[in-house]
Write a protein that holds these residues in place. Structure first.
Motif, PDB file in Angstrom:
ATOM      1  N   MET A   1       0.834  -1.179   0.000  1.00 30.78           N
ATOM      2  CA  MET A   1       0.000   0.000   0.000  1.00 30.78           C
ATOM      3  C   MET A   1       0.882   1.247   0.000  1.00 30.78           C
ATOM      4  SD  MET A   1      -3.401   0.366   2.316  1.00 30.78           S
ATOM      5  CE  MET A   1      -3.036  -1.072   3.251  1.00 30.78           C
ATOM      6  N   ASP A   2       1.487   1.532  -1.126  1.00 32.82           N
ATOM      7  CA  ASP A   2       2.413   2.650  -1.226  1.00 32.82           C
ATOM      8  C   ASP A   2       1.716   3.976  -1.479  1.00 32.82           C
ATOM      9  OD1 ASP A   2       4.554   0.409  -2.972  1.00 32.82           O
ATOM     10  OD2 ASP A   2       4.659   0.991  -0.873  1.00 32.82           O
ATOM     11  N   SER A   3       0.578   3.929  -2.096  1.00 36.81           N
ATOM     12  CA  SER A   3      -0.126   5.142  -2.470  1.00 36.81           C
ATOM     13  C   SER A   3      -0.761   5.821  -1.250  1.00 36.81           C
ATOM     14  CB  SER A   3      -1.209   4.790  -3.498  1.00 36.81           C
ATOM     15  OG  SER A   3      -2.192   5.773  -3.554  1.00 36.81           O
ATOM     16  N   PRO A   4      -0.527   7.127  -1.086  1.00 34.06           N
ATOM     17  CA  PRO A   4      -1.180   7.847   0.013  1.00 34.06           C
ATOM     18  C   PRO A   4      -2.708   7.794  -0.097  1.00 34.06           C
ATOM     19  CG  PRO A   4       0.573   9.180  -0.939  1.00 34.06           C
ATOM     20  CD  PRO A   4       0.417   7.969  -1.806  1.00 34.06           C
ATOM     21  N   TYR A   5      -3.203   7.779  -1.312  1.00 36.14           N
ATOM     22  CA  TYR A   5      -4.646   7.691  -1.533  1.00 36.14           C
ATOM     23  C   TYR A   5      -5.182   6.356  -1.019  1.00 36.14           C
ATOM     24  CZ  TYR A   5      -9.110   7.434  -3.956  1.00 36.14           C
ATOM     25  OH  TYR A   5     -10.442   7.295  -4.242  1.00 36.14           O
ATOM     26  N   MET A   6      -4.496   5.276  -1.317  1.00 36.29           N
ATOM     27  CA  MET A   6      -4.925   3.953  -0.846  1.00 36.29           C
ATOM     28  C   MET A   6      -4.820   3.874   0.678  1.00 36.29           C
ATOM     29  SD  MET A   6      -6.145   2.298  -3.307  1.00 36.29           S
ATOM     30  CE  MET A   6      -6.298   0.701  -2.531  1.00 36.29           C
ATOM     31  N   ARG A   7      -3.797   4.477   1.242  1.00 40.38           N
ATOM     32  CA  ARG A   7      -3.635   4.497   2.701  1.00 40.38           C
ATOM     33  C   ARG A   7      -4.806   5.232   3.344  1.00 40.38           C
ATOM     34  NH1 ARG A   7      -1.441   1.445   6.284  1.00 40.38           N
ATOM     35  NH2 ARG A   7      -3.012   2.072   7.727  1.00 40.38           N
ATOM     36  N   LEU A   8      -5.195   6.349   2.754  1.00 39.51           N
ATOM     37  CA  LEU A   8      -6.314   7.136   3.272  1.00 39.51           C
ATOM     38  C   LEU A   8      -7.612   6.329   3.209  1.00 39.51           C
ATOM     39  CD1 LEU A   8      -7.415   9.810   4.380  1.00 39.51           C
ATOM     40  CD2 LEU A   8      -7.696  10.562   1.998  1.00 39.51           C
ATOM     41  N   ILE A   9      -7.839   5.651   2.109  1.00 38.17           N
ATOM     42  CA  ILE A   9      -9.042   4.814   1.981  1.00 38.17           C
ATOM     43  C   ILE A   9      -9.036   3.712   3.035  1.00 38.17           C
ATOM     44  CG2 ILE A   9     -10.219   3.128   0.508  1.00 38.17           C
ATOM     45  CD1 ILE A   9      -9.473   4.936  -1.867  1.00 38.17           C
ATOM     46  N   TYR A  10      -7.903   3.065   3.205  1.00 41.94           N
ATOM     47  CA  TYR A  10      -7.771   2.003   4.203  1.00 41.94           C
ATOM     48  C   TYR A  10      -8.024   2.554   5.611  1.00 41.94           C
ATOM     49  CZ  TYR A  10      -5.711  -1.832   6.846  1.00 41.94           C
ATOM     50  OH  TYR A  10      -5.504  -2.855   7.729  1.00 41.94           O
ATOM     51  N   ASP A  11      -7.441   3.708   5.923  1.00 39.16           N
ATOM     52  CA  ASP A  11      -7.643   4.330   7.233  1.00 39.16           C
ATOM     53  C   ASP A  11      -9.116   4.659   7.466  1.00 39.16           C
ATOM     54  OD1 ASP A  11      -4.944   4.185   7.855  1.00 39.16           O
ATOM     55  OD2 ASP A  11      -4.538   6.288   7.329  1.00 39.16           O
ATOM     56  N   LYS A  12      -9.768   5.205   6.456  1.00 38.04           N
ATOM     57  CA  LYS A  12     -11.186   5.558   6.596  1.00 38.04           C
ATOM     58  C   LYS A  12     -12.052   4.318   6.774  1.00 38.04           C
ATOM     59  CE  LYS A  12     -11.277  10.076   4.433  1.00 38.04           C
ATOM     60  NZ  LYS A  12     -11.881  10.935   3.405  1.00 38.04           N
ATOM     61  N   MET A  13     -11.739   3.252   6.075  1.00 35.60           N
ATOM     62  CA  MET A  13     -12.494   2.009   6.234  1.00 35.60           C
ATOM     63  C   MET A  13     -12.329   1.453   7.647  1.00 35.60           C
ATOM     64  SD  MET A  13     -12.016   0.135   2.508  1.00 35.60           S
ATOM     65  CE  MET A  13     -12.109  -1.438   3.268  1.00 35.60           C
ATOM     66  N   GLU A  14     -11.113   1.469   8.164  1.00 33.18           N
ATOM     67  CA  GLU A  14     -10.872   1.005   9.532  1.00 33.18           C
ATOM     68  C   GLU A  14     -11.588   1.888  10.547  1.00 33.18           C
ATOM     69  OE1 GLU A  14      -6.656   0.645  10.274  1.00 33.18           O
ATOM     70  OE2 GLU A  14      -6.834  -1.522  10.020  1.00 33.18           O
ATOM     71  N   PHE A  15     -11.633   3.184  10.277  1.00 35.70           N
ATOM     72  CA  PHE A  15     -12.310   4.136  11.153  1.00 35.70           C
ATOM     73  C   PHE A  15     -13.806   3.824  11.217  1.00 35.70           C
ATOM     74  CE2 PHE A  15     -13.708   8.800  11.587  1.00 35.70           C
ATOM     75  CZ  PHE A  15     -13.561   8.813  12.961  1.00 35.70           C
ATOM     76  N   ILE A  16     -14.409   3.592  10.085  1.00 34.46           N
ATOM     77  CA  ILE A  16     -15.833   3.249  10.027  1.00 34.46           C
ATOM     78  C   ILE A  16     -16.089   1.919  10.738  1.00 34.46           C
ATOM     79  CG2 ILE A  16     -17.721   2.573   8.466  1.00 34.46           C
ATOM     80  CD1 ILE A  16     -16.478   4.657   6.469  1.00 34.46           C
ATOM     81  N   GLU A  17     -15.222   0.958  10.499  1.00 37.53           N
ATOM     82  CA  GLU A  17     -15.360  -0.348  11.158  1.00 37.53           C
ATOM     83  C   GLU A  17     -15.218  -0.208  12.677  1.00 37.53           C
ATOM     84  OE1 GLU A  17     -12.554  -4.140  11.302  1.00 37.53           O
ATOM     85  OE2 GLU A  17     -13.448  -3.852   9.323  1.00 37.53           O
TER      86      GLU A  17
END
Length: 107
Positions: A1-17
């Motif tokens: 997960m090198d892309s900052p955009y992908m990291r942000l999406i992953y972080d937001k998904m974990e936040f919602i979860e």
């Protein structure tokens, strides 16, 4: 997960979860509205701290839920007002085996 955009999406998904888990794990009589004010940056700091704390538990450091709570309150102080907040957050973020080890060490 090198892309900052992908990291942000992953972080937001974990936040919602995380927020979903809080609602499912909380005591029925408790209102979880304090978590409404939790921002993504606060969550990331809590998540990262929990991961680091979990590693320490796995390395057999003598840690308790009170140690976790003390640091958690420093990261996001509004959580102090929620009953059993540290246990609830730990349950929502830690793997079951690590959570159980943490509480086993208290017995």
């Amino acid at each position: 997960m090198d892309s900052p955009y992908m990291r942000l999406i992953y972080d937001k998904m974990e936040f919602i979860e995380f927020k979903q888990n809080i609602l499912l794990l909380k005591q029925p009589q408790h209102r979880a509205s304090i978590f409404y004010d939790l921002k993504l940056d606060d969550f990331i700091r809590i998540r990262d701290f929990t991961e680091e704390f979990s590693s320490r538990v796995l390395n057999h450091e003598k840690l308790t839920i009170l140690d976790y709570e003390k640091e958690l309150f420093k990261i996001w102080s509004p959580i102090r007002s929620y009953p059993s907040s540290s246990t609830l957050v730990a349950k929502a973020l830690m793997k079951d085996d690590i959570f159980n080890l943490l509480f086993q060490s208290n017995n």
